[in-house]
Design an enzyme around this catalytic site. Sequence first.
Site, PDB file in Angstrom:
ATOM      1  CG  ASP A 104      -2.133  -0.862   1.072  1.00 48.97           C
ATOM      2  OD1 ASP A 104      -2.184  -1.606   0.087  1.00 48.97           O
ATOM      3  OD2 ASP A 104      -3.021  -0.819   1.949  1.00 48.97           O
ATOM      4  CG  HIS A 256       2.456  -0.094   4.431  1.00 42.74           C
ATOM      5  ND1 HIS A 256       2.235  -1.008   5.438  1.00 42.74           N
ATOM      6  CD2 HIS A 256       1.293   0.612   4.286  1.00 42.74           C
ATOM      7  CE1 HIS A 256       1.005  -0.868   5.900  1.00 42.74           C
ATOM      8  NE2 HIS A 256       0.410   0.107   5.213  1.00 42.74           N
TER       9      HIS A 256
END
Length: 793
Positions: A104, A256
Site C-alpha cells: 500500500d 507497505h
Amino acid sequence: MTSTTPSRGRRRAPTKMERAAGKAAALQKPRVILALLLLLGLTSVMLLDGYLRSEIGNDARVRDGAAYDKVPQKILDGGPLLTFTGGTAKTQSVPNKTIVLTFDDGPTPTWTPQILKVLDDNNVEATFFMVGSMVSRYPGVVKDLVDQGNEVGIHTFTHVDLSYQGAGRLQRELKQTQLALAGAAGITTTLFRAPYSSEINAVDNYSWPVYKEIGNLGYTSVFVDTDSDDWKKPGVSKIVQWATPKNNKGAVVLMHDAGGDRSETVKALDTYIKKMKAKGYSFTTVSGAMAKLNGAQNGAGRTGTAGSGQAVEAGVGQTGAGAGAGALGEQPGGAQSAPGSGSANSSADNSSNKVNIEQSGQQKATGSTLYEGKALIYAVAVAEWVLPLLSWLLLVVGISVMGRFGMMLILARRHYRQRNRKRGKGGEFSWGPTVTRPVTVIVPAYNEKECIANTLHSLAQSTHPIEIIVVDDGSTDGTKEIAESLGLPNVRVIRQENAGKPAALNNGVRNASYDIVVMMDGDTVFEPDAVHQLVQPFADPGIGAVAGNAKVGNRNTIIGAWQHIEYVMGFNLDRRMYDLLRCMPTIPGAIGAFRRDAVLEVGGMSEDTLAEDTDITIAMHRAGWRVVYQEHARAWTEAPSSLKQLWSQRYRWSYGTMQALWKHRKSLTDKGPSGRFGRIGMPLVVIFQIITPVLAPLIDVFTIYSMIFVDFWTSLLAWLAVLVVQLVCAAYAFRLDREKYRYLAMLPLQQLAYRQMMYLVLIHSSVTALTGGRLRWQKLKRTGEVGTPAGVS
C-alpha cells in the site's frame, strides 16, 4: 488663387504620433495577456503540486469505532475479496497455502524499486495498491512494476477516508487515479483498496455504502487477512511473524512500499518469501487468486519451483477482478483487456483473446483516458520540476531582499554621516571651493500648460545665478505662449518640432551658455536653494554628473502616498548606497546636473532607449566620470494620479532601464575606473531592480498559498516579520530625509496592493523585452497641483 478646405464634418486624420501610439497600444495587449498567463501558470503549478502533496483538499479525518449493524453479517464473516456481481455482494477467500502479497501507499522511487528487485529475484508477483498522486509523480516506477508482471490497484488519489466524502469526491478520487495509471503505464484497473481499511469485519455503517457504490462501478474491493504492521518498524523477525497465516490458510498479506523508512520491509520480504515457499505456499496476485478460485484451467499462483503468469481465455471464470471490466462504462475511458505480458514464464501465445492471469484486473487504457492520463503525467512532471526551482529562487529572492535591506541601511547611514559631518576627523564635509558661477537650467516641455508656470516661478526664486532655457517640443496647448507671457528674466524659449524629450534636452545643451547644465522635467518645482546645492559637487573636477533628491509633491492621495514611500525608501536609499559604491545607475529626470562637455563627450541624450536618464548616467560612468548623489538638492514632482498613468510611467521606466542595461552590456568587460559600473553597478541593478522584483511575487504567492492550505498563523507571522523589516528600513529612510512618519501608516496597504502592481509592471516589461517589443515616449496627464514647496506637507 483658390484654396481647398476640408469638408464640413470630415474627421481629422490621425497624426504620426497618434498612429504610433495606437500601434504600440495594440502591440502591448498580447504581452499583457502573456504576462497574466505566466502568473496564472505559476498559480496552477502550485495548486497542482499542493493537491498532489495533500496540502490542498486534504481531509485527515479517519473514522474509528463506528457501528456496523447495517452491514450484512455474511459480509463481515466473509473473505477479503468483495465483489458486486449483478448488484449482489459476494466475498471470497484466498485458497489454502496461497499468499497474495499486497503493498500500500506507493509508489516511491526509493523503496518500491527495492521491493521489486526482491520480488523479481524470488520469481514472485504482487499487487500494489497505489495512491494516484504518487503514481503521477513517479510514473517510471509504475511502468517498471507493471512490465515486471505485477498488478496494480487503486488506493485513491489523495489517501483520504472515503466514508467522510460525498459521491462527487469518490468519483474524482477513482477517476484521477485511473488517469494517473493510464498516463504512467497505459492501463486502468478494477481493483480497489480503501485507505485505512483492514480486515473485512471492520466495515461499518459509514463505509459500507461506499463499498457498495464502488462495487456497482465494477471494482473489486480487497481487504486484508494478515497485516505485517511493518509501518511500526518492529524488526524483520516480527514482520515475518505477523505476516505468516495460521493453519496453512491462504491470505492477503499487507505490507507497505511508502510512508517512511521501509528498509525493514525490504529485508523481511526476502526472508518471508523463502520461508513461505519452504512451507509449500505459492504466491500470486489478487487476480491470480480469483482466477484460481474460479477454476482457471491452467492453474494460478506460483509455487516454490513452478512459474506463474499463465494465460487464460479472456472472460473465462472471471467473476472477480475481471468481472468489473464490463461495468467500466462508469470509469474514465473505454478500457480493453491488455495482452499478456510481464512474467518470464508467460505463455508465448499473445493473441488478442489471451490475458495474463495475474494481471487480469488491468485493462489497456485507450481513447481519451490514455491522452488525458498522459497530459496529467506531463503536467505533474512540469510541477515537479518547477516547484523545486521556484523554492530555490524563493530562497535566493529572500536572501537578496534581506541583503539589499542590510546594504541600504549600513551604506545609507555611512553616506548620511559622511555628507552631514560637522566635526571630527577631516572636519566638516565639503566638496571643495563653493561653486558660484552661473549655470544653465534646461526645461523640456511638451503640452505642460498646467505645470509650466509653477516650474518657472520656482526657478525664478533660485538663490543661484541661472539661465533658463525652455525647449518647447511641439506643444499644441499653448505651453510656449504661457512661458513667454510670464515675463521672467533670464528665460529663453526655444521652439522645435515634436521630436521627443532626448532631442529637446540635446537642443537645450547645444544652446546653453554655461559649462554646467541642470536638467529637469516640465512638471517639477525646485526649492530656492536646489540649484545651488545641486552644483556644489562640481567643485571636484572628477565629478561629471549629480543626482538630486526628487520628492513627490501630490502625496495626499493613496496613490501619491504610496509613491512617496517608494521615492524616499527605494530611490533615495538606493542612491545613497550606489553613491558610496561609485556606481550610481540613474540621475532622475526631475533633477540632475551635468558638465556640458561631459554630456557632449558621450554623445548627448540618446534616443536609443526610453530611459535616457539611465542611459546617459551609465555612459558617463563608462567615460570615466564620477556620478554622485546630493541629498540637499530637493525638487518636487507631480507623480501619476491614477493607476493607469502610474502603470504607463513605470512600464516605460522599467523597460527603458532594461534597454539601457542591454545597450551598455559591454561595460561588464570595461577596464579601469570606467569599468567600475560594469563590475559593481550593473550586477547590483540587475539583481536588485530586475531579477529580485520579477521573482519577488513568489514570496507573496507562497505566502498566500501557505496561509490558505498549510498553516495560516505561521505564514501570517512570517509575512508580518518581513513587513516589520521593511517598516524599519522605511522609517530610517524617512528619518534621513526628515520626512513625516505618518505616511508610513500606508506601508502595509502598499505591500498588499501597490507592490503587486509594480511586480506586474516589471513582468510586463520583461515580456516586452524578451519578445522584442518597442515603446514610444508616453505623455502623462498633469494637473499642475504641485506648486511651491512650502505648500507640501
